[in-house]
Design an enzyme around this catalytic site. Structure first.
Site, PDB file in Angstrom:
ATOM      1  N   HIS A  52       0.843  -1.198   0.000  1.00  0.00           N
ATOM      2  CA  HIS A  52       0.000   0.000   0.000  1.00  0.00           C
ATOM      3  C   HIS A  52       0.880   1.251   0.000  1.00  0.00           C
ATOM      4  CE1 HIS A  52      -4.092  -1.613   1.586  1.00  0.00           C
ATOM      5  NE2 HIS A  52      -3.475  -2.553   0.880  1.00  0.00           N
ATOM      6  N   GLU A  54       0.768   3.977   1.801  1.00  0.00           N
ATOM      7  CA  GLU A  54       1.194   4.447   3.121  1.00  0.00           C
ATOM      8  C   GLU A  54       2.355   3.624   3.663  1.00  0.00           C
ATOM      9  OE1 GLU A  54      -3.423   4.830   3.211  1.00  0.00           O
ATOM     10  OE2 GLU A  54      -1.919   3.626   2.172  1.00  0.00           O
ATOM     11  N   CYS A  82      -6.710   2.382   5.251  1.00  0.00           N
ATOM     12  CA  CYS A  82      -7.395   1.148   5.633  1.00  0.00           C
ATOM     13  C   CYS A  82      -6.932   0.753   7.045  1.00  0.00           C
ATOM     14  CB  CYS A  82      -7.055   0.048   4.624  1.00  0.00           C
ATOM     15  SG  CYS A  82      -5.348  -0.547   4.756  1.00  0.00           S
ATOM     16  N   CYS A  85      -3.058   0.148   7.243  1.00  0.00           N
ATOM     17  CA  CYS A  85      -2.257   1.369   7.152  1.00  0.00           C
ATOM     18  C   CYS A  85      -2.458   2.260   8.381  1.00  0.00           C
ATOM     19  CB  CYS A  85      -2.577   2.107   5.862  1.00  0.00           C
ATOM     20  SG  CYS A  85      -2.045   1.176   4.405  1.00  0.00           S
TER      21      CYS A  85
END
Length: 162
Positions: A52, A54, A82, A85
């Site tokens: 991801h 992040e 999410c 993260c």
């Protein structure tokens, strides 16, 4: 530079992700007026659920700054984090999170839940909606185009015997 400039940098990373066939999410981390971490989604290319934006940006910032505590930093991301993260943000001790578009399906900074309000040892401040139309528009365009190509895309299947 101002918050808007940093979110524009995150949007540029999101556009790079889209051009690479990834869900367009981009992230930058700043400290003292300087970008110290950059990331974008790479789950499809990396074949890894952990890729991801992040997490990439946090990894980059930790590497550049030489430590895991990012207590002087701000994280800017185009889509609401999410749960995974948000947990990484808590663990990295990032005090401020700024995001563009809400995520009604997985957003964990207010949309589905608010992990930052739970009884963890760190509670980042959250600012939502910075360049929201641009961030949401990029995601909508990506998924609209994806739906047009779905009939010709290779389908995911479980491996034989699984």
């Amino acid at each position: 530079m101002e918050d808007r400039d940093y979110m524009l940098a995150a949007l540029e990373l999101a556009r790079e992700a889209a051009a690479d066939g990834e869900v367009p999410v981009g992230c930058v981390i700043t400290r003292g007026g300087e970008i110290v971490g950059r990331g974008r989604n790479r789950r499809e290319k990396g074949k890894n659920a952990l890729c991801h934006a992040e997490l990439e940006a946090i990894h980059d910032a930790c590497t550049r700054l030489g430590g895991w505590r990012l207590w002087e930093c701000t994280l800017y991301v185009t889509l609401e984090p999410c749960p995974m993260c948000a947990g990484a943000i808590i663990n990295a001790r990032i005090p401020r999170v700024v995001y563009g578009a809400r995520d009604a399906k997985a957003g964990s900074c207010g949309s589905v839940c608010s992990l930052f309000d739970m009884a963890y040892n760190h509670h980042p401040a959250v600012e939502q909606g910075l360049l929201e139309d641009e961030c949401a528009g990029l995601l909508k365009e990506f998924f609209r185009n994806l739906r047009l190509t779905l009939p010709s895309r290779k389908k995911w299947r479980k491996p034989d015997g699984a």
